[in-house]
Design an enzyme around this catalytic site. Structure first.
Site, PDB file in Angstrom:
ATOM      1  N   LYS A  15      20.861   9.219 -53.414  1.00  0.00           N
ATOM      2  CA  LYS A  15      22.136   9.873 -53.762  1.00  0.00           C
ATOM      3  C   LYS A  15      23.303   8.889 -53.663  1.00  0.00           C
ATOM      4  O   LYS A  15      24.202   8.899 -54.502  1.00  0.00           O
ATOM      5  CB  LYS A  15      22.396  11.074 -52.819  1.00  0.00           C
ATOM      6  CG  LYS A  15      21.366  12.171 -52.923  1.00  0.00           C
ATOM      7  CD  LYS A  15      21.591  13.252 -51.892  1.00  0.00           C
ATOM      8  CE  LYS A  15      21.299  12.831 -50.469  1.00  0.00           C
ATOM      9  NZ  LYS A  15      19.901  12.487 -50.181  1.00  0.00           N
ATOM     10  N   HIS A  40      23.296   7.212 -46.472  1.00  0.00           N
ATOM     11  CA  HIS A  40      23.355   6.956 -47.912  1.00  0.00           C
ATOM     12  C   HIS A  40      23.605   5.468 -48.152  1.00  0.00           C
ATOM     13  O   HIS A  40      24.628   4.930 -47.742  1.00  0.00           O
ATOM     14  CB  HIS A  40      24.471   7.802 -48.553  1.00  0.00           C
ATOM     15  CG  HIS A  40      24.230   9.277 -48.425  1.00  0.00           C
ATOM     16  ND1 HIS A  40      25.124  10.237 -48.831  1.00  0.00           N
ATOM     17  CD2 HIS A  40      23.164   9.961 -47.948  1.00  0.00           C
ATOM     18  CE1 HIS A  40      24.623  11.439 -48.595  1.00  0.00           C
ATOM     19  NE2 HIS A  40      23.437  11.295 -48.052  1.00  0.00           N
ATOM     20  N   GLN A 223      21.154  15.231 -47.444  1.00  0.00           N
ATOM     21  CA  GLN A 223      19.777  15.706 -47.315  1.00  0.00           C
ATOM     22  C   GLN A 223      19.225  16.051 -48.715  1.00  0.00           C
ATOM     23  O   GLN A 223      19.678  15.493 -49.689  1.00  0.00           O
ATOM     24  CB  GLN A 223      19.661  16.905 -46.356  1.00  0.00           C
ATOM     25  CG  GLN A 223      19.897  16.571 -44.889  1.00  0.00           C
ATOM     26  CD  GLN A 223      21.347  16.377 -44.515  1.00  0.00           C
ATOM     27  OE1 GLN A 223      22.173  17.243 -44.744  1.00  0.00           O
ATOM     28  NE2 GLN A 223      21.677  15.243 -43.950  1.00  0.00           N
TER      29      GLN A 223
HETATM   30  P1  GDP Z   1      20.172   8.770 -50.008  1.00  0.00           P
HETATM   31  O1  GDP Z   1      20.131   9.254 -48.605  1.00  0.00           O
HETATM   32  O2  GDP Z   1      19.734   9.802 -50.984  1.00  0.00           O
HETATM   33  O3  GDP Z   1      21.494   8.169 -50.391  1.00  0.00           O
HETATM   34  O4  GDP Z   1      19.091   7.602 -50.100  1.00  0.00           O
HETATM   35  P2  GDP Z   1      18.823   6.418 -49.025  1.00  0.00           P
HETATM   36  O5  GDP Z   1      19.926   5.443 -49.114  1.00  0.00           O
HETATM   37  O6  GDP Z   1      18.521   6.984 -47.697  1.00  0.00           O
HETATM   38  O7  GDP Z   1      17.462   5.841 -49.565  1.00  0.00           O
HETATM   39  C1  GDP Z   1      17.314   5.429 -50.874  1.00  0.00           C
HETATM   40  C2  GDP Z   1      16.849   3.958 -50.876  1.00  0.00           C
HETATM   41  O8  GDP Z   1      16.463   3.611 -52.191  1.00  0.00           O
HETATM   42  C3  GDP Z   1      17.942   2.987 -50.502  1.00  0.00           C
HETATM   43  O9  GDP Z   1      17.357   1.904 -49.829  1.00  0.00           O
HETATM   44  C4  GDP Z   1      18.502   2.527 -51.847  1.00  0.00           C
HETATM   45  O10 GDP Z   1      19.106   1.256 -51.811  1.00  0.00           O
HETATM   46  C5  GDP Z   1      17.246   2.508 -52.654  1.00  0.00           C
HETATM   47  N1  GDP Z   1      17.385   2.760 -54.089  1.00  0.00           N
HETATM   48  C6  GDP Z   1      18.137   3.679 -54.745  1.00  0.00           C
HETATM   49  N2  GDP Z   1      17.854   3.673 -56.052  1.00  0.00           N
HETATM   50  C7  GDP Z   1      16.903   2.732 -56.229  1.00  0.00           C
HETATM   51  C8  GDP Z   1      16.154   2.274 -57.363  1.00  0.00           C
HETATM   52  O11 GDP Z   1      16.296   2.757 -58.486  1.00  0.00           O
HETATM   53  N3  GDP Z   1      15.225   1.291 -57.135  1.00  0.00           N
HETATM   54  C9  GDP Z   1      15.036   0.734 -55.900  1.00  0.00           C
HETATM   55  N4  GDP Z   1      14.143  -0.228 -55.779  1.00  0.00           N
HETATM   56  N5  GDP Z   1      15.707   1.159 -54.825  1.00  0.00           N
HETATM   57  C10 GDP Z   1      16.614   2.137 -54.994  1.00  0.00           C
HETATM   58  P1  IMO Z   2      20.086  11.924 -46.493  1.00  0.00           P
HETATM   59  O1  IMO Z   2      21.433  12.529 -46.763  1.00  0.00           O
HETATM   60  C1  IMO Z   2      16.006  12.583 -45.135  1.00  0.00           C
HETATM   61  C2  IMO Z   2      15.379  15.568 -42.002  1.00  0.00           C
HETATM   62  C3  IMO Z   2      14.888  15.067 -40.662  1.00  0.00           C
HETATM   63  C4  IMO Z   2      14.069  16.265 -40.249  1.00  0.00           C
HETATM   64  C5  IMO Z   2      14.899  17.448 -40.743  1.00  0.00           C
HETATM   65  C6  IMO Z   2      15.807  18.064 -39.710  1.00  0.00           C
HETATM   66  O2  IMO Z   2      20.111  10.501 -46.109  1.00  0.00           O
HETATM   67  O3  IMO Z   2      19.149  12.229 -47.616  1.00  0.00           O
HETATM   68  P2  IMO Z   2      18.116  17.277 -38.648  1.00  0.00           P
HETATM   69  O4  IMO Z   2      18.454  16.044 -37.862  1.00  0.00           O
HETATM   70  O5  IMO Z   2      18.891  17.440 -39.888  1.00  0.00           O
HETATM   71  O6  IMO Z   2      18.108  18.520 -37.809  1.00  0.00           O
HETATM   72  O7  IMO Z   2      16.566  17.053 -39.064  1.00  0.00           O
HETATM   73  O8  IMO Z   2      15.682  16.946 -41.808  1.00  0.00           O
HETATM   74  N1  IMO Z   2      16.626  14.916 -42.495  1.00  0.00           N
HETATM   75  C7  IMO Z   2      16.642  14.013 -43.482  1.00  0.00           C
HETATM   76  N2  IMO Z   2      15.646  13.465 -44.184  1.00  0.00           N
HETATM   77  N3  IMO Z   2      17.278  12.297 -45.452  1.00  0.00           N
HETATM   78  C8  IMO Z   2      18.301  12.869 -44.784  1.00  0.00           C
HETATM   79  O9  IMO Z   2      19.583  12.699 -45.161  1.00  0.00           O
HETATM   80  C9  IMO Z   2      18.016  13.751 -43.723  1.00  0.00           C
HETATM   81  N4  IMO Z   2      18.755  14.452 -42.853  1.00  0.00           N
HETATM   82  C10 IMO Z   2      17.896  15.168 -42.125  1.00  0.00           C
HETATM   83  O10 IMO Z   2      14.103  13.910 -40.814  1.00  0.00           O
HETATM   84  O11 IMO Z   2      12.844  16.284 -40.940  1.00  0.00           O
HETATM   85 MG    MG Z   3      19.257   8.755 -46.758  1.00  0.00          MG
END
Ligand code: GDP
Ligand code: IMO
Ligand code: MG
Length: 424
Positions: A15, A40, A223
């Site tokens: 995201k 994020h 999430q």
């Molecule tokens: P979010 O919580 O939904 O914002 O996602 P996170 O940041 O926790 O995890 C997504 C991971 O995927 C991060 O390490 C990003 O840098 C990476 N990412 C996002 N889009 C892409 C993509 O298209 N390709 C690759 N290789 N990595 C990506």
């Molecule tokens: P973003 O925004 C992935 C998961 C936790 C657990 C459950 C409940 O980065 O996508 P909590 O601490 O919210 O009570 O945990 O939800 N969880 C996530 N998993 N990405 C997240 O956020 C999360 N935020 C909570 O791992 O299973």
């Molecule tokens: Mg995340």
């Protein structure tokens, strides 16, 4: 154009990257739920930023960022995050970061209660982020929570904290936890409140005025939809409404003002924490972990991995009303000879096209897969739809058909420019 961007799976869909991509065309970016359980990731100008409470739009100068009323906010955690972003060169002032005066406060004791509850569950634990999110939302629902409005006046805050700490410690002791030091909590929250106070306002008129004056608001979901407290894999969920409806209650912007809903999904599936995961697959996990991918942005935990699940995504698309999907991490499938998509669940010989409500049944479901040829080619250098291998484009198209929602963009890498608009 007011656009809502939410995770469609179990979080970590990418995201942050999609929000960052869309911020350029927006005037305001707002978070409406969750807390610093979120992580994020945005990679901009070769630098990596991980946002927990601060909206990802903060990385663009001149954009207004808002932490909405539906968020639960850890004051010391937020101060730490702001300071760390400032050290990375990001400008954060009361002009570009507003905090709703109706957001609820996460106290250190909420984290202690979260840990005590998880420890008491043993092998049945939810696998929370231990950030106190569930206990803070429980306080909100029980009508005993502290809100950011309580942080406006120091003497009012002190007495509110003293009262809440007494009952919270009793609760903690009942759970077998060690009581927290009330004075340490008061000191830490009061110190953070001093720094956050200039940012705290009623954000509801601010957001609605921005819209009525023709601004473009981007809603940043946290999430994922299958962690939604109503629609997800309950009880293995988070404690907020992570789905599209939650963005309205969490910001005070009515549904009539939302123009577009985008569901972010990975080209495969990941999950952190416990709970059903029908398309979980050891081969996918070994491959991605072997590449150093899929370790949590907040907790560093290895994420569970599996194939894309059209049952889950079709359901998610239905209750969120996605107009289009933003698929990320398509490059994560570059090495596979054959790629699978789960198209139905099998439960006691019966075929299900929607997930069951009962967690025991969800756990017992077996995946029914459709197989597609892989492309076995590096896509990270592709910059247009035409550049992508034929089998890769076929996968993206079939994915959209199976979930009943077209894929609008695909990501082939974590950088800003590694986003491709899907052609015909
Ligand atoms: P979010 O919580 O939904 O914002 O996602 P996170 O940041 O926790 O995890 C997504 C991971 O995927 C991060 O390490 C990003 O840098 C990476 N990412 C996002 N889009 C892409 C993509 O298209 N390709 C690759 N290789 N990595 C990506
Ligand atoms: P973003 O925004 C992935 C998961 C936790 C657990 C459950 C409940 O980065 O996508 P909590 O601490 O919210 O009570 O945990 O939800 N969880 C996530 N998993 N990405 C997240 O956020 C999360 N935020 C909570 O791992 O299973
Ligand atoms: Mg995340």
């Amino acid at each position: 154009m007011n656009t809502l961007v939410i995770g469609s799976q179990w979080g970590d869909e990418g995201k942050g990257k999609v929000i960052d991509f869309l911020t350029e065309r927006s005037t305001v970016v707002v978070r409406g739920q969750g807390g610093n359980n979120a992580g994020h990731t945005v990679i901009a100008h070769g630098k990596k930023y991980v946002l927990h409470l601060v909206p990802s739009g903060i990385l663009w100068p001149g954009k207004l960022c808002v932490i909405g009323n539906g968020v639960v906010l850890d004051p010391a955690g937020l101060v730490e995050e702001i300071e760390s972003l400032r050290r990375q060169g990001v400008t954060i002032t009361p002009e570009n970061l507003l905090i709703s005066d109706r957001a609820h406060v996460v106290l250190p004791v909420h984290r202690d209660i979260d840990c005590a509850q998880e420890d008491a569950l043993g092998d049945q634990a939810i696998g929370t982020t231990r950030r106190g999110i569930g206990p803070a939302y429980a306080d909100k629902a029980r009508r005993i929570g502290l809100r950011t409005a309580d942080m406006k006046d120091p003497s009012h805050l002190r007495s509110a904290l003293q009262r809440r700490m007494k009952t919270a410690n009793e609760e903690l002791e009942r759970l077998g936890g060690r009581p927290a030091d009330p004075q340490a909590t008061i000191d830490s929250v009061m110190k953070a409140a001093d720094l956050l106070r200039p940012h705290i306002v009623d954000t509801i008129p601010v957001l609605n005025k921005a819209i009525s004056e023709g601004g473009s608001v981007l809603f940043e979901g946290a999430q994922g939809a299958m962690l939604d407290i109503d629609f997800g894999t309950y009880p293995f969920v988070t404690s907020s409404n992570t789905s599209s409806g939650g963005c309205c209650t969490g910001t005070g912007v009515p549904p009539s003002k939302i123009d577009k809903v985008i569901g972010v999904c990975k080209a495969y599936t990941t999950r952190v924490g416990a709970g059903p995961f029908v398309s979980e697959d050891a081969e996918v996990a070994d491959y991605l972990h072997g590449l150093g991918r899929e370790f949590g942005a907040t907790t560093g935990r290895p994420r569970r991995c599996g194939w894309a699940d059209a049952v889950l995504l079709g359901y998610s698309s239905m209750f969120n009303g996605f107009h289009e999907m933003a698929m990320t991490n398509l490059d994560g499938l570059d090495g596979f000879q054959t790629i699978k998509i789960c198209v139905a669940y099998k439960l006691s010989g019966k075929i299900l096209i929607h997930p069951p409500a009962l967690i025991e049944e969800w756990d017992a479901c077996e995946p029914v897969y459709e197989e597609l040829p892989g492309w076995r080619q590096d896509t990270t250098g592709c910059r247009s739809w035409e550049d992508l291998p034929v089998a890769c484009k076929a996968y993206v198209k079939r994915f959209g058909e199976l979930i009943g929602c077209p894929v609008g963009t695909v990501g082939v890498g974590p950088d800003r420019e590694q986003t491709i608009t899907v052609g015909d």
